[in-house]
Design a protein around this motif. Structure first.
Motif, mmCIF file in Angstrom:
data_model
loop_
_atom_site.group_PDB
_atom_site.id
_atom_site.type_symbol
_atom_site.label_atom_id
_atom_site.label_comp_id
_atom_site.label_asym_id
_atom_site.label_seq_id
_atom_site.Cartn_x
_atom_site.Cartn_y
_atom_site.Cartn_z
ATOM 1 N N VAL A 38 0.599 -1.148 -0.032
ATOM 2 C CA VAL A 38 0.133 -0.002 -0.104
ATOM 3 C C VAL A 38 0.852 1.236 0.040
ATOM 4 C CG1 VAL A 38 -1.703 1.291 1.100
ATOM 5 C CG2 VAL A 38 -1.559 -1.397 1.091
ATOM 6 N N LYS A 40 -0.296 4.224 -0.839
ATOM 7 C CA LYS A 40 -1.156 5.522 -0.965
ATOM 8 C C LYS A 40 -0.522 6.836 -0.370
ATOM 9 C CE LYS A 40 -4.193 3.702 2.422
ATOM 10 N NZ LYS A 40 -4.787 4.269 3.498
ATOM 11 N N TYR A 44 2.949 6.792 2.378
ATOM 12 C CA TYR A 44 2.843 7.321 3.646
ATOM 13 C C TYR A 44 4.041 8.145 4.035
ATOM 14 C CZ TYR A 44 -0.391 2.962 4.729
ATOM 15 O OH TYR A 44 -1.471 2.224 4.701
ATOM 16 N N LEU A 86 -7.846 2.116 -3.838
ATOM 17 C CA LEU A 86 -8.930 1.341 -2.700
ATOM 18 C C LEU A 86 -10.250 2.507 -2.436
ATOM 19 C CD1 LEU A 86 -6.096 0.625 -0.333
ATOM 20 C CD2 LEU A 86 -7.540 -0.946 -1.391
ATOM 21 N N ARG A 140 -17.742 2.479 5.987
ATOM 22 C CA ARG A 140 -17.018 3.486 4.897
ATOM 23 C C ARG A 140 -17.736 3.299 3.824
ATOM 24 N NH1 ARG A 140 -10.768 3.979 5.605
ATOM 25 N NH2 ARG A 140 -10.639 2.019 4.314
ATOM 26 N N HIS A 170 -12.474 -4.630 4.912
ATOM 27 C CA HIS A 170 -11.345 -4.068 5.437
ATOM 28 C C HIS A 170 -12.119 -3.986 7.002
ATOM 29 C CE1 HIS A 170 -8.270 -1.426 6.059
ATOM 30 N NE2 HIS A 170 -8.828 -0.422 6.316
ATOM 31 N N ASN A 207 -5.023 -5.858 5.937
ATOM 32 C CA ASN A 207 -4.328 -4.912 5.880
ATOM 33 C C ASN A 207 -3.112 -5.379 7.021
ATOM 34 O OD1 ASN A 207 -5.555 -5.182 8.640
ATOM 35 N ND2 ASN A 207 -6.074 -2.839 8.778
ATOM 36 N N SER A 208 -2.127 -4.446 7.380
ATOM 37 C CA SER A 208 -1.066 -5.069 8.051
ATOM 38 C C SER A 208 -1.348 -5.522 9.241
ATOM 39 C CB SER A 208 -0.035 -3.841 8.482
ATOM 40 O OG SER A 208 0.363 -3.090 7.551
ATOM 41 N N ARG A 223 -2.951 -6.677 1.867
ATOM 42 C CA ARG A 223 -2.886 -5.199 1.334
ATOM 43 C C ARG A 223 -1.838 -4.433 2.647
ATOM 44 N NH1 ARG A 223 -8.501 -5.868 1.335
ATOM 45 N NH2 ARG A 223 -8.585 -4.576 3.332
ATOM 46 N N GLY A 225 0.583 -2.403 4.765
ATOM 47 C CA GLY A 225 0.922 -0.851 4.627
ATOM 48 C C GLY A 225 1.752 -0.642 5.494
ATOM 49 N N VAL A 226 1.219 0.078 6.673
ATOM 50 C CA VAL A 226 2.187 0.687 7.805
ATOM 51 C C VAL A 226 3.304 -0.332 8.182
ATOM 52 C CG1 VAL A 226 0.920 0.055 9.910
ATOM 53 C CG2 VAL A 226 1.780 2.279 9.361
ATOM 54 N N TYR A 357 0.587 7.092 11.787
ATOM 55 C CA TYR A 357 0.160 7.140 10.562
ATOM 56 C C TYR A 357 -0.015 8.652 10.053
ATOM 57 C CZ TYR A 357 -1.921 2.235 10.474
ATOM 58 O OH TYR A 357 -2.161 0.848 10.607
HETATM 59 C C1 PLP Z 1 -8.669 -0.729 2.359
HETATM 60 C C2 PLP Z 1 -7.421 -0.657 3.036
HETATM 61 N N1 PLP Z 1 -6.529 -1.654 2.962
HETATM 62 C C3 PLP Z 1 -5.113 -1.711 3.522
HETATM 63 C C4 PLP Z 1 -4.701 -0.540 4.091
HETATM 64 C C5 PLP Z 1 -3.409 -0.758 4.648
HETATM 65 O O1 PLP Z 1 -3.556 -0.476 6.072
HETATM 66 P P1 PLP Z 1 -2.263 -0.654 7.014
HETATM 67 O O2 PLP Z 1 -1.399 0.596 6.783
HETATM 68 O O3 PLP Z 1 -2.812 -0.544 8.409
HETATM 69 O O4 PLP Z 1 -1.723 -1.815 6.746
HETATM 70 C C6 PLP Z 1 -5.647 0.568 4.114
HETATM 71 C C7 PLP Z 1 -5.073 1.781 4.852
HETATM 72 O O5 PLP Z 1 -5.621 2.606 5.273
HETATM 73 C C8 PLP Z 1 -7.111 0.675 3.534
HETATM 74 O O6 PLP Z 1 -7.681 1.711 3.683
#
Ligand code: PLP
Length: 373
Positions: A38, A40, A44, A86, A140, A170, A207-208, A223, A225-226, A357
């Motif tokens: 991720v 976006k 980060y 996303l 959401r 999510h 997510n993470s 997915r 990310g952080v 974040y």
């Molecule tokens: C739909 C979705 N998936 C994955 C992520 C990644 O999350 P994280 O950074 O906690 O891994 C996000 C982040 O906001 C998200 O909105």
């Protein structure tokens, strides 16, 4: 915004740390499960294109972004991997996404209807790849009922302009030690997806936090990310299964040092008044760089020593109390290690009563990003 290359303040991104975090997760994934990094919000804050490159080298096979422009940035940089947006995009951009092989998140059937009209007119050479988002409790975006989902799936099956590439949800509380709500979302996910007669190419919920602590849910894509950036999604609530290496540090230099005597004040509002003779240093960073005004009273490191931020953080500068005089050009560490001390984004976030974040994403483009290793 210009990039401040003539100022000694910079974000330093450790590529090796990014690589190690991402590779550690790729190695843990079950066979057949892919990792989409991720990236976006400019990765980060770490730099989307640079992070995507490292992620690819570390085993990521695709990317997730929040908005279409972020996907186009990756395509322009030469990435040919799958990219999923996303957030909800505009139906009129469906032909552009189809042409660029950028996958869309779809949260309602009327979006499909609107996109189909644009696709039928533009006739791109490939169908638009669609991931249906399910709202299992995040509240959401996404389909909430089996009826809504069935309608969307039938629409996809009967329109050649669209291809049902993925389905996902999510989780709102995967980073919490209390699993009650998480389990409710899992149950809702299972009920909704039970109506599918065929599984699309990608089925993903993680997510993470989910991938780190609920890997059984991972399905065939995560997915990530952080945690890839070396930050624990739970803050300090749950230990990560492997050492996460924070990739970002923030450094500057003293641009000025002077003595103030008892009774003299420092900064806007004169909120700090020296009680005795002290050395005060000035650091060229402020809230216009994303260094929060709320950090008054927090600290930085100079010569391995903790120095308090005194007075209000200004837009472009802040002042610190020094143990003694230091030369102009002395290194100042705002995030990272100097000697025995480390300042983490987590500590800064705790001080600001927010999450890491927010701080990572908040560093503005005025700060140069410098890549090491
Ligand atoms: C739909 C979705 N998936 C994955 C992520 C990644 O999350 P994280 O950074 O906690 O891994 C996000 C982040 O906001 C998200 O909105």
């Amino acid at each position: 915004m210009v990039v401040g290359v003539h100022r000694p303040t910079q974000l330093v991104i450790d590529r090796q740390a990014l690589h190690d975090n991402i590779q550690a997760e790729v190695t843990r994934l079950a066979s057949g499960c892919e990792l989409f990094m991720v990236v976006k919000a400019n990765g980060y804050g770490h730099g989307a294109v640079q992070v995507a490159q490292v992620a690819k080298e570390a085993g990521a096979t695709g990317f997730c972004v929040a908005i279409l422009d972020e996907a186009l940035e990756l395509r322009a940089a030469g990435f040919n991997e799958p990219i999923l947006v996303l957030g909800v995009t505009e139906p009129e951009d469906a032909p552009l996404m189809a042409q660029q092989h950028i996958s869309a998140t779809v949260a309602a059937t009327d979006w499909l209807v609107a996109a189909d009209a644009y696709l039928a007119l533009a006739q791109p050479t490939a169908p638009l790849q669609v991931h249906l988002g399910l709202d299992t409790g995040m509240g959401r975006i996404g389909f909430k009922t089996t009826t809504e989902l069935t309608t969307a799936v039938s629409y996809l099956a009967t329109h050649a302009t669209l291809n049902f590439e993925g389905i996902f949800t999510h989780f709102a509380t995967a980073d919490s030690p209390d699993e009650t709500y998480f389990k409710q979302q899992v149950a809702k996910w299972q009920t909704l997806t039970a109506v599918l007669k065929e599984r699309p190419r990608y089925v993903h919920v993680s997510n993470s936090a989910t991938s780190l602590w609920h890997a059984a849910c991972n399905d065939n894509m995560v997915r990530f990310g952080v945690a890839g950036y070396g930050l624990n999604p739970s803050g300090t609530a749950i230990p990560a299964p492997y050492a996460l290496k924070p990739a970002l540090s923030l450094t500057s230099q003293l641009v000025h040092s002077k003595q103030v005597v008892a009774g003299e004040s420092v900064g806007y509002g004169a909120t700090y008044t020296a009680q005795q003779t002290e050395w005060v240093g000035t650091v060229p960073i402020g809230y216009a760089d994303g260094y929060e005004r709320r950090l008054q009273g927090f600290h930085v490191l100079v010569d391995g020593q903790v120095c308090e931020i005194i007075g209000r953080v200004c837009m472009d500068q802040l002042m610190i109390r020094l143990p003694h005089d230091y030369a102009r050009g002395t290194r100042v560490t705002l995030i990272g290690r100097d000697g025995d001390h480390v300042i983490t984004l987590q500590e800064m976030a705790d001080y600001c009563q927010t999450i890491h974040y927010e701080l990572a994403c908040g560093f503005t483009s005025r700060l140069p990003r410098v890549y090491r290793h």
